[in-house]
Design a protein around this motif. Structure first.
Motif: not given
Length: 229
Positions: A99-103, A167-177
Motif C-alpha cells: 500500500v505504501d509503495e503503490h498508494g 490511512w492513505l488519506d493523510g496517514r494520520r495514524i502510525p502505520r505500525a499501530e
C-alpha cells in the motif's frame, strides 16, 4: 554493440518493460492522471509504439494491475510456523508495504479508476481477495470453513482494504499501530462470532492456545482487561 546504440527488445520483453513503467507511474499518481505520452517518454519510445503493444491505456492499465495483483496476493503467503498472531502481523506488514509503495494505484483500484468496472479488473481484485481468504484459512488449519468463519475472514479482508484506504488519506495514524490493530480486529471479530457459535469458540481457543504472553493476540486481551478495570 557500439557505444550509443540501443539493444532492440523482443515483443514480450518490450511489453514487460511497458507494464513495469506504467506500474511505476500508476504507483505515484492516479492512473487517470497518467497519459500514454508520459508512459512512452518514461519507456524511451514513441507514443505510436506503445499502441503497437497495447490497444490503449485501459489494456495497459489492466496488464499493470495484473502484475500488481499477483504481487499483492503473494503478500499473504506466510509459512505456518509460530503463533498465529505473529504470522498475521507479518502479513499485515507486507500488505502495508505494498500500500505504501503503490498508494495512488491502490486507491484508484479500490475507489474507482480507468479500468474499474471491467470484467478483467473485477476478476483481478476478486483473485486477490480469494488468495487472502485461502491463506487465512490455511493459517487456521481449516479446509471446510463454517459459515460464521467465512463471514469473519471475508469481513476482515474488507476491513483491511478500507483501513488502508483511510490511512492513505493523510496517514494520520502510525502505520505500525494500524498493522497491529488489524491483527487485533481479526481476533475481535472471531471472539464476537464465538460468543454465538460453539464451533467458532473452538476455533478461537485454538488461535489463543499457542499465543505467547507477549504476542499480538495476548496484547489485545491485556488491553481489554485494562480498559474494563
Amino acid at each position: 554493440m557500439s557505444t550509443g546504440m540501443r539493444r532492440r527488445m523482443g515483443v514480450e520483453e518490450r511489453r514487460q518493460q511497458l507494464i513495469g513503467v506504467a506500474l511505476e507511474l500508476f504507483s505515484r499518481r492516479s492512473p487517470d492522471e497518467v497519459s500514454i505520452d508520459e508512459i512512452a517518454a518514461a519507456a524511451g519510445i514513441s507514443r505510436p509504439l506503445v499502441y503497437h503493444y497495447f490497444p490503449g491505456k485501459l489494456s495497459l492499465y489492466e496488464a499493470a494491475l495484473k502484475r500488481a495483483s499477483e504481487d499483492l496476493a503473494g503478500r499473504f503467503t506466510e509459512p505456518r510456523e509460530g503463533p498465529l498472531g505473529a504470522r498475521l502481523l507479518r502479513v499485515m506488514r507486507r500488505y502495508f508495504d505494498f500500500v505504501d509503495e503503490h498508494g495512488p494505484g491502490f486507491s484508484a483500484l479500490m475507489r474507482g479508476g480507468p479500468a474499474v468496472g471491467s470484467s478483467t479488473t473485477n476478476a483481478l481484485v476478486d483473485s486477490v481477495r480469494q488468495a487472502a481468504y485461502d491463506q487465512i484459512l490455511s493459517h487456521l488449519g481449516v479446509t471446510d470453513p463454517p459459515a460464521r468463519l467465512e463471514l469473519v475472514v471475508r469481513s476482515w479482508i474488507s476491513l483491511a482494504e478500507s483501513t488502508a484506504l483511510i490511512w492513505l488519506d493523510g496517514r494520520r495514524i502510525p502505520r505500525a499501530e494500524l498493522e497491529r490493530q488489524l491483527v487485533h480486529d481479526f481476533a475481535a471479530l472471531a471472539a464476537v462470532s464465538a460468543a454465538y457459535d460453539e464451533e467458532m469458540a473452538t476455533i478461537l481457543r485454538g488461535m489463543l492456545e499457542e499465543e505467547p504472553a507477549d504476542g499480538p493476540l495476548s496484547g489485545l486481551v491485556g488491553r481489554l482487561v485494562a480498559l474494563a478495570s
